[in-house]
Design a protein around this motif. Structure first.
Motif, PDB file in Angstrom:
ATOM      1  N   HIS A  60      47.494  42.512  30.274  1.00 42.75           N
ATOM      2  CA  HIS A  60      46.800  43.801  30.348  1.00 42.75           C
ATOM      3  C   HIS A  60      46.288  44.281  28.995  1.00 42.75           C
ATOM      4  O   HIS A  60      45.482  45.221  28.936  1.00 42.75           O
ATOM      5  CB  HIS A  60      47.726  44.856  30.961  1.00 42.75           C
ATOM      6  N   ASN A  61      46.740  43.641  27.901  1.00 42.32           N
ATOM      7  CA  ASN A  61      46.248  44.005  26.570  1.00 42.32           C
ATOM      8  C   ASN A  61      45.107  43.097  26.106  1.00 42.32           C
ATOM      9  O   ASN A  61      44.626  43.252  24.981  1.00 42.32           O
ATOM     10  CB  ASN A  61      47.381  43.956  25.550  1.00 42.32           C
ATOM     11  N   GLU A  62      44.703  42.164  26.931  1.00 40.02           N
ATOM     12  CA  GLU A  62      43.620  41.236  26.597  1.00 40.02           C
ATOM     13  C   GLU A  62      42.361  41.654  27.372  1.00 40.02           C
ATOM     14  O   GLU A  62      42.293  41.481  28.595  1.00 40.02           O
ATOM     15  CB  GLU A  62      44.032  39.815  26.968  1.00 40.02           C
ATOM     16  N   PRO A  63      41.341  42.205  26.698  1.00 39.35           N
ATOM     17  CA  PRO A  63      40.157  42.719  27.403  1.00 39.35           C
ATOM     18  C   PRO A  63      39.494  41.712  28.339  1.00 39.35           C
ATOM     19  O   PRO A  63      39.070  42.076  29.439  1.00 39.35           O
ATOM     20  CB  PRO A  63      39.222  43.126  26.256  1.00 39.35           C
ATOM     21  N   ALA A  64      39.376  40.452  27.917  1.00 38.73           N
ATOM     22  CA  ALA A  64      38.733  39.453  28.766  1.00 38.73           C
ATOM     23  C   ALA A  64      39.526  39.244  30.057  1.00 38.73           C
ATOM     24  O   ALA A  64      38.947  39.059  31.136  1.00 38.73           O
ATOM     25  CB  ALA A  64      38.588  38.138  28.012  1.00 38.73           C
ATOM     26  N   ALA A  65      40.861  39.271  29.959  1.00 35.88           N
ATOM     27  CA  ALA A  65      41.701  39.115  31.146  1.00 35.88           C
ATOM     28  C   ALA A  65      41.598  40.346  32.045  1.00 35.88           C
ATOM     29  O   ALA A  65      41.597  40.229  33.278  1.00 35.88           O
ATOM     30  CB  ALA A  65      43.155  38.881  30.737  1.00 35.88           C
ATOM     31  N   VAL A  66      41.503  41.518  31.438  1.00 32.00           N
ATOM     32  CA  VAL A  66      41.361  42.753  32.224  1.00 32.00           C
ATOM     33  C   VAL A  66      40.067  42.717  33.028  1.00 32.00           C
ATOM     34  O   VAL A  66      40.037  43.099  34.205  1.00 32.00           O
ATOM     35  CB  VAL A  66      41.393  43.986  31.300  1.00 32.00           C
ATOM     36  N   ARG A  67      38.997  42.240  32.422  1.00 32.77           N
ATOM     37  CA  ARG A  67      37.719  42.159  33.145  1.00 32.77           C
ATOM     38  C   ARG A  67      37.815  41.195  34.321  1.00 32.77           C
ATOM     39  O   ARG A  67      37.242  41.443  35.401  1.00 32.77           O
ATOM     40  CB  ARG A  67      36.602  41.738  32.183  1.00 32.77           C
ATOM     41  N   LEU A  68      38.535  40.086  34.150  1.00 33.88           N
ATOM     42  CA  LEU A  68      38.737  39.158  35.262  1.00 33.88           C
ATOM     43  C   LEU A  68      39.540  39.824  36.381  1.00 33.88           C
ATOM     44  O   LEU A  68      39.226  39.671  37.567  1.00 33.88           O
ATOM     45  CB  LEU A  68      39.454  37.902  34.776  1.00 33.88           C
ATOM     46  N   ALA A  69      40.582  40.559  35.998  1.00 34.53           N
ATOM     47  CA  ALA A  69      41.402  41.260  36.992  1.00 34.53           C
ATOM     48  C   ALA A  69      40.556  42.274  37.748  1.00 34.53           C
ATOM     49  O   ALA A  69      40.665  42.410  38.978  1.00 34.53           O
ATOM     50  CB  ALA A  69      42.584  41.939  36.313  1.00 34.53           C
ATOM     51  N   GLN A  70      39.709  42.989  37.039  1.00 36.49           N
ATOM     52  CA  GLN A  70      38.839  43.974  37.687  1.00 36.49           C
ATOM     53  C   GLN A  70      37.898  43.304  38.676  1.00 36.49           C
ATOM     54  O   GLN A  70      37.642  43.837  39.765  1.00 36.49           O
ATOM     55  CB  GLN A  70      38.050  44.738  36.622  1.00 36.49           C
ATOM     56  N   SER A  71      37.396  42.143  38.317  1.00 40.24           N
ATOM     57  CA  SER A  71      36.503  41.413  39.216  1.00 40.24           C
ATOM     58  C   SER A  71      37.232  40.966  40.481  1.00 40.24           C
ATOM     59  O   SER A  71      36.710  41.090  41.597  1.00 40.24           O
ATOM     60  CB  SER A  71      35.910  40.200  38.486  1.00 40.24           C
ATOM     61  N   LEU A  72      38.452  40.461  40.326  1.00 37.61           N
ATOM     62  CA  LEU A  72      39.230  40.015  41.485  1.00 37.61           C
ATOM     63  C   LEU A  72      39.598  41.170  42.401  1.00 37.61           C
ATOM     64  O   LEU A  72      39.733  40.994  43.619  1.00 37.61           O
ATOM     65  CB  LEU A  72      40.501  39.303  41.011  1.00 37.61           C
ATOM     66  N   LEU A  73      39.774  42.357  41.816  1.00 38.82           N
ATOM     67  CA  LEU A  73      40.160  43.531  42.591  1.00 38.82           C
ATOM     68  C   LEU A  73      38.958  44.333  43.079  1.00 38.82           C
ATOM     69  O   LEU A  73      39.121  45.330  43.792  1.00 38.82           O
ATOM     70  CB  LEU A  73      41.059  44.441  41.744  1.00 38.82           C
ATOM     71  N   GLY A  74      37.756  43.920  42.691  1.00 41.34           N
ATOM     72  CA  GLY A  74      36.554  44.628  43.081  1.00 41.34           C
ATOM     73  C   GLY A  74      36.287  44.534  44.571  1.00 41.34           C
ATOM     74  O   GLY A  74      36.922  43.757  45.302  1.00 41.34           O
ATOM     75  N   GLN A  75      35.327  45.314  45.034  1.00 39.35           N
ATOM     76  CA  GLN A  75      35.044  45.382  46.464  1.00 39.35           C
ATOM     77  C   GLN A  75      34.742  44.029  47.079  1.00 39.35           C
ATOM     78  O   GLN A  75      35.111  43.755  48.219  1.00 39.35           O
ATOM     79  CB  GLN A  75      33.870  46.337  46.703  1.00 39.35           C
TER      80      GLN A  75
END
Length: 232
Positions: free
Chosen positions: A157-172
């Protein structure tokens, strides 16, 4: 003490770095990246030069299968493709890293351990990777491997690139974007992914609560407790 903290208490990793240290080098002054580099420098005569790429790719998931078992197919060919090596090269490097203690074994499964060390390997690989390509590989893999990747992202959760991937997986349109309809494997993946992008996870719940499957989230009975025991 510095090596013990770096290796998460894994003595074999600490000793591997120490045995490869040049005379006169004070290991306590090296940062984590420098210690990680020395780990693979010390073993260059023992494994393929691609060993680090294989270790980083292996660390993208919490665990993976190197042979069929537990009703699962072998998963390491996916990770070999991500690492950019032939599947046989990946398998041999995994075997060498197992001897070093970088990878641990549980039946047909392998895992980079301990988790903080795996996070240290996974984060730079994610930063250097094209996110769309990385997601494409895991979306085409088994649900179990996708959920294992989600679990790793949840720890970064402290790695921006990983956070963006998580957001994509959780996206609509993502595989975790409708929590009410997920099967058991992906439900566990959702729970473990959520810390990586909490706002995106909450948005996913809001979508489910506003949709036709809301009762699967609101059900207080045994079925609901089984679906999201950590969140109920």
């Amino acid at each position: 003490r510095h090596l013990a903290e770096f290796s998460g208490g894994n003595a074999r990793i600490a000793l591997k770095i120490a045995e490869g240290a040049d005379k006169g080098i004070d290991l306590s002054t090296l940062n984590d990246g420098e210690l990680l580099e020395r780990l693979f420098q010390s073993g260059r005569q023992e494994c393929d030069p691609s060993a680090r790429a294989c270790a980083e790719a292996a660390a993208l998931v919490y665990a993976f299968y190197v042979e069929a078992g537990d009703h699962q197919m072998a998963e390491h060919p996916v990770l070999a493709t991500i690492a950019g090596v032939h599947v046989d090269t990946f398998f041999r490097n995994v075997a060498t890293l197992l001897e070093w203690g970088v990878i641990q074994q549980r039946g047909p499964q392998r895992a980079v351990m301990p988790p903080p060390f795996a996070n240290m390997l996974a984060a730079p690989f994610i930063r250097r990777s094209d996110p769309e390509t990385l997601l494409r590989y895991f979306l085409a893999a088994s649900p179990r491997l996708l959920a294992s990747f989600a679990r790793r992202l949840g720890q970064l959760h402290n790695e921006p690139a990983a956070v963006r991937l998580a957001q994509s997986l959780l996206g609509q349109d993502g595989p975790f974007g409708e929590p009410a309809t997920l099967d058991d494997v992906l439900r566990r993946g959702f729970i473990q992914l959520a810390p990586g992008a909490p706002e995106a996870a909450l948005a996913a719940f809001e979508r489910s609560l506003g949709g036709p499957n809301r009762n699967q989230l609101l059900d207080p009975g045994e079925e609901g407790r089984r679906y999201y025991p950590e969140l109920l």
